[in-house]
Design a protein around this motif. Sequence first.
Motif, PDB file in Angstrom:
ATOM      1  N   SER A 195     -19.322 -27.100 -14.990  1.00  0.00           N
ATOM      2  CA  SER A 195     -17.940 -26.706 -14.714  1.00  0.00           C
ATOM      3  C   SER A 195     -17.168 -27.814 -14.010  1.00  0.00           C
ATOM      4  O   SER A 195     -15.945 -27.933 -14.168  1.00  0.00           O
ATOM      5  N   GLN A 196     -17.870 -28.648 -13.226  1.00  0.00           N
ATOM      6  CA  GLN A 196     -17.189 -29.745 -12.538  1.00  0.00           C
ATOM      7  C   GLN A 196     -16.589 -30.746 -13.522  1.00  0.00           C
ATOM      8  O   GLN A 196     -15.595 -31.399 -13.203  1.00  0.00           O
ATOM      9  N   VAL A 197     -17.201 -30.862 -14.718  1.00  0.00           N
ATOM     10  CA  VAL A 197     -16.697 -31.807 -15.709  1.00  0.00           C
ATOM     11  C   VAL A 197     -15.369 -31.340 -16.295  1.00  0.00           C
ATOM     12  O   VAL A 197     -14.483 -32.148 -16.585  1.00  0.00           O
ATOM     13  N   THR A 198     -15.222 -30.041 -16.461  1.00  0.00           N
ATOM     14  CA  THR A 198     -14.020 -29.499 -17.105  1.00  0.00           C
ATOM     15  C   THR A 198     -12.888 -29.204 -16.129  1.00  0.00           C
ATOM     16  O   THR A 198     -11.795 -28.833 -16.564  1.00  0.00           O
ATOM     17  N   MET A 199     -13.124 -29.356 -14.836  1.00  0.00           N
ATOM     18  CA  MET A 199     -12.088 -28.997 -13.871  1.00  0.00           C
ATOM     19  C   MET A 199     -10.836 -29.867 -14.010  1.00  0.00           C
ATOM     20  O   MET A 199      -9.707 -29.370 -13.980  1.00  0.00           O
ATOM     21  N   ILE A 200     -11.024 -31.178 -14.172  1.00  0.00           N
ATOM     22  CA  ILE A 200      -9.868 -32.084 -14.283  1.00  0.00           C
ATOM     23  C   ILE A 200      -9.069 -31.814 -15.558  1.00  0.00           C
ATOM     24  O   ILE A 200      -7.834 -31.670 -15.494  1.00  0.00           O
ATOM     25  N   PRO A 201      -9.706 -31.707 -16.754  1.00  0.00           N
ATOM     26  CA  PRO A 201      -8.912 -31.367 -17.951  1.00  0.00           C
ATOM     27  C   PRO A 201      -8.193 -30.026 -17.832  1.00  0.00           C
ATOM     28  O   PRO A 201      -7.023 -29.915 -18.239  1.00  0.00           O
ATOM     29  N   VAL A 202      -8.884 -29.017 -17.288  1.00  0.00           N
ATOM     30  CA  VAL A 202      -8.240 -27.707 -17.133  1.00  0.00           C
ATOM     31  C   VAL A 202      -7.075 -27.797 -16.164  1.00  0.00           C
ATOM     32  O   VAL A 202      -6.005 -27.207 -16.387  1.00  0.00           O
ATOM     33  N   TYR A 203      -7.249 -28.550 -15.082  1.00  0.00           N
ATOM     34  CA  TYR A 203      -6.155 -28.721 -14.121  1.00  0.00           C
ATOM     35  C   TYR A 203      -4.956 -29.393 -14.778  1.00  0.00           C
ATOM     36  O   TYR A 203      -3.796 -28.989 -14.552  1.00  0.00           O
ATOM     37  N   LEU A 204      -5.198 -30.423 -15.586  1.00  0.00           N
ATOM     38  CA  LEU A 204      -4.100 -31.132 -16.249  1.00  0.00           C
ATOM     39  C   LEU A 204      -3.369 -30.215 -17.231  1.00  0.00           C
ATOM     40  O   LEU A 204      -2.128 -30.262 -17.344  1.00  0.00           O
ATOM     41  N   ILE A 205      -4.130 -29.380 -17.947  1.00  0.00           N
ATOM     42  CA  ILE A 205      -3.510 -28.431 -18.879  1.00  0.00           C
ATOM     43  C   ILE A 205      -2.634 -27.431 -18.128  1.00  0.00           C
ATOM     44  O   ILE A 205      -1.482 -27.169 -18.511  1.00  0.00           O
ATOM     45  N   LEU A 206      -3.173 -26.872 -17.053  1.00  0.00           N
ATOM     46  CA  LEU A 206      -2.404 -25.903 -16.284  1.00  0.00           C
ATOM     47  C   LEU A 206      -1.192 -26.549 -15.615  1.00  0.00           C
ATOM     48  O   LEU A 206      -0.133 -25.924 -15.479  1.00  0.00           O
ATOM     49  N   ASN A 207      -1.346 -27.786 -15.194  1.00  0.00           N
ATOM     50  CA  ASN A 207      -0.220 -28.496 -14.599  1.00  0.00           C
ATOM     51  C   ASN A 207       0.892 -28.721 -15.621  1.00  0.00           C
ATOM     52  O   ASN A 207       2.089 -28.603 -15.313  1.00  0.00           O
ATOM     53  N   THR A 208       0.498 -29.026 -16.873  1.00  0.00           N
ATOM     54  CA  THR A 208       1.490 -29.183 -17.942  1.00  0.00           C
ATOM     55  C   THR A 208       2.215 -27.869 -18.224  1.00  0.00           C
ATOM     56  O   THR A 208       3.422 -27.856 -18.509  1.00  0.00           O
ATOM     57  N   LEU A 209       1.493 -26.756 -18.117  1.00  0.00           N
ATOM     58  CA  LEU A 209       2.087 -25.440 -18.347  1.00  0.00           C
ATOM     59  C   LEU A 209       2.826 -24.898 -17.129  1.00  0.00           C
ATOM     60  O   LEU A 209       3.411 -23.810 -17.205  1.00  0.00           O
ATOM     61  N   GLY A 210       2.778 -25.635 -16.021  1.00  0.00           N
ATOM     62  CA  GLY A 210       3.452 -25.183 -14.808  1.00  0.00           C
ATOM     63  C   GLY A 210       2.744 -24.041 -14.108  1.00  0.00           C
ATOM     64  O   GLY A 210       3.395 -23.229 -13.430  1.00  0.00           O
ATOM     65  N   LEU A 211       1.437 -23.964 -14.248  1.00  0.00           N
ATOM     66  CA  LEU A 211       0.669 -22.851 -13.664  1.00  0.00           C
ATOM     67  C   LEU A 211      -0.129 -23.256 -12.434  1.00  0.00           C
ATOM     68  O   LEU A 211      -0.902 -22.439 -11.919  1.00  0.00           O
ATOM     69  N   THR A 212       0.010 -24.498 -11.972  1.00  0.00           N
ATOM     70  CA  THR A 212      -0.652 -24.874 -10.726  1.00  0.00           C
ATOM     71  C   THR A 212       0.036 -24.185  -9.557  1.00  0.00           C
ATOM     72  O   THR A 212       1.237 -23.902  -9.590  1.00  0.00           O
ATOM     73  N   ASN A 213      -0.750 -23.931  -8.524  1.00  0.00           N
ATOM     74  CA  ASN A 213      -0.255 -23.252  -7.327  1.00  0.00           C
ATOM     75  C   ASN A 213       0.295 -21.864  -7.660  1.00  0.00           C
ATOM     76  O   ASN A 213       1.272 -21.398  -7.075  1.00  0.00           O
ATOM     77  N   THR A 214      -0.344 -21.194  -8.617  1.00  0.00           N
ATOM     78  CA  THR A 214       0.010 -19.824  -8.985  1.00  0.00           C
ATOM     79  C   THR A 214      -1.261 -19.004  -9.123  1.00  0.00           C
ATOM     80  O   THR A 214      -2.350 -19.543  -9.386  1.00  0.00           O
ATOM     81  N   MET A 215      -1.132 -17.696  -8.966  1.00  0.00           N
ATOM     82  CA  MET A 215      -2.290 -16.827  -9.128  1.00  0.00           C
ATOM     83  C   MET A 215      -2.755 -16.808 -10.574  1.00  0.00           C
ATOM     84  O   MET A 215      -3.958 -16.692 -10.852  1.00  0.00           O
ATOM     85  N   THR A 216      -1.827 -16.952 -11.519  1.00  0.00           N
ATOM     86  CA  THR A 216      -2.205 -17.017 -12.935  1.00  0.00           C
ATOM     87  C   THR A 216      -3.109 -18.213 -13.200  1.00  0.00           C
ATOM     88  O   THR A 216      -4.105 -18.108 -13.927  1.00  0.00           O
ATOM     89  N   GLY A 217      -2.783 -19.354 -12.622  1.00  0.00           N
ATOM     90  CA  GLY A 217      -3.608 -20.533 -12.796  1.00  0.00           C
ATOM     91  C   GLY A 217      -4.979 -20.384 -12.178  1.00  0.00           C
ATOM     92  O   GLY A 217      -5.946 -21.013 -12.627  1.00  0.00           O
ATOM     93  N   ILE A 218      -5.103 -19.546 -11.154  1.00  0.00           N
ATOM     94  CA  ILE A 218      -6.403 -19.333 -10.510  1.00  0.00           C
ATOM     95  C   ILE A 218      -7.301 -18.453 -11.372  1.00  0.00           C
ATOM     96  O   ILE A 218      -8.494 -18.737 -11.558  1.00  0.00           O
ATOM     97  N   VAL A 219      -6.740 -17.373 -11.923  1.00  0.00           N
ATOM     98  CA  VAL A 219      -7.582 -16.390 -12.619  1.00  0.00           C
ATOM     99  C   VAL A 219      -7.774 -16.709 -14.099  1.00  0.00           C
ATOM    100  O   VAL A 219      -8.778 -16.298 -14.695  1.00  0.00           O
ATOM    101  N   LEU A 220      -6.855 -17.447 -14.716  1.00  0.00           N
ATOM    102  CA  LEU A 220      -6.901 -17.636 -16.163  1.00  0.00           C
ATOM    103  C   LEU A 220      -8.156 -18.364 -16.647  1.00  0.00           C
ATOM    104  O   LEU A 220      -8.794 -17.917 -17.619  1.00  0.00           O
ATOM    105  N   PRO A 221      -8.591 -19.481 -16.028  1.00  0.00           N
ATOM    106  CA  PRO A 221      -9.768 -20.188 -16.564  1.00  0.00           C
ATOM    107  C   PRO A 221     -11.066 -19.397 -16.472  1.00  0.00           C
ATOM    108  O   PRO A 221     -12.026 -19.702 -17.197  1.00  0.00           O
ATOM    109  N   GLY A 222     -11.128 -18.409 -15.601  1.00  0.00           N
ATOM    110  CA  GLY A 222     -12.378 -17.685 -15.425  1.00  0.00           C
ATOM    111  C   GLY A 222     -12.435 -16.336 -16.111  1.00  0.00           C
ATOM    112  O   GLY A 222     -13.353 -15.553 -15.853  1.00  0.00           O
ATOM    113  N   LEU A 223     -11.476 -16.041 -16.999  1.00  0.00           N
ATOM    114  CA  LEU A 223     -11.459 -14.730 -17.635  1.00  0.00           C
ATOM    115  C   LEU A 223     -12.669 -14.516 -18.544  1.00  0.00           C
ATOM    116  O   LEU A 223     -13.251 -13.436 -18.566  1.00  0.00           O
ATOM    117  N   VAL A 224     -13.036 -15.518 -19.320  1.00  0.00           N
ATOM    118  CA  VAL A 224     -14.171 -15.386 -20.232  1.00  0.00           C
ATOM    119  C   VAL A 224     -15.164 -16.505 -19.958  1.00  0.00           C
ATOM    120  O   VAL A 224     -14.799 -17.562 -19.440  1.00  0.00           O
TER     121      VAL A 224
END
Length: 286
Positions: free
Chosen positions: A131-160
């Motif tokens: 999971s540590q390998v994918t954290m940076i790509p996932v963070y960059l994707i969420l940052n592009t979508l404007g979901l950083t510093n939001t509850m949606t950005g916290i819960v979305l990557p761990g849904l499945v």
Amino acid sequence: MSSITAGKRKGSQEGKSGRTFQWISGIILTIGGLFFLLPFFWMMMSSFKPENEIVQIPPTLWPETFTLYNFQYLFENMNFGIYLRNTLIIVAFSFVGLLLNAAAGFGFAKYDFKGRNALFVLVLATMMIPSQVTMIPVYLILNTLGLTNTMTGIVLPGLVGAFGIFLFRQFMSTVPTELLEATRLDGASEYRIFLQIVLPISKPILAVQAILTFIAGWNSFLWPLIIANDEGLYTLSVGLSLLKGQYAANFGLQMAGATFMVAPVILLFTYFQKHIIENFSISGMK
């Protein structure tokens, strides 16, 4: 006749020695279990002690002065109420993800579609990626979508997750296909088959996954710390880490925070342990 009597005596002696060994093993395991439980019990009792009683020598196991000050301070001055709310939100969405994992596992187990095996192998392959390998790509994707510093950005990557899908797929593969076909002939929809037939049959694996999901959501620390800059989005684990840094010398507050983190997990495991044992028994029979 003498040989039969000797055989009975030998069997009786072996039975007594076996029972003696069981008693000795039980006593040793009980003593060992008490030694393992002692630190947890002392932590919980210390959370109800004033600070001067925690550091006194010799230490006391049971509080001489019972107080709720440590817990009150956590919620009134350390924002633990906000941390608790955020953690419960993450846990709630994690259980939504649990149903999504179950639905995906059911699809892989009982539906024959083109590319099913290849797609399932691809899902399993994601388990080999830390999971540590994918954290940076996932963070960059969420940052592009404007979901950083939001509850949606916290819960979305761990849904499945691949592990949950794999467990549900393996368990639901054992559900009789004839039962599902008979239900379809009675006019039941696919949603009804999944909700009213498959999920009740999958209660043991649901209980196991519920415990794992709750523990993962309750102890979520690294990802909320990375994705959130606002303290109002921190979880209990992050708050406990802040507590350890700001109040390193206040053992009462640390014990109260640790107790508040550990107690729900212990209670949940105690309640669902019979389902875990049932799941292991079913797996053994298969």
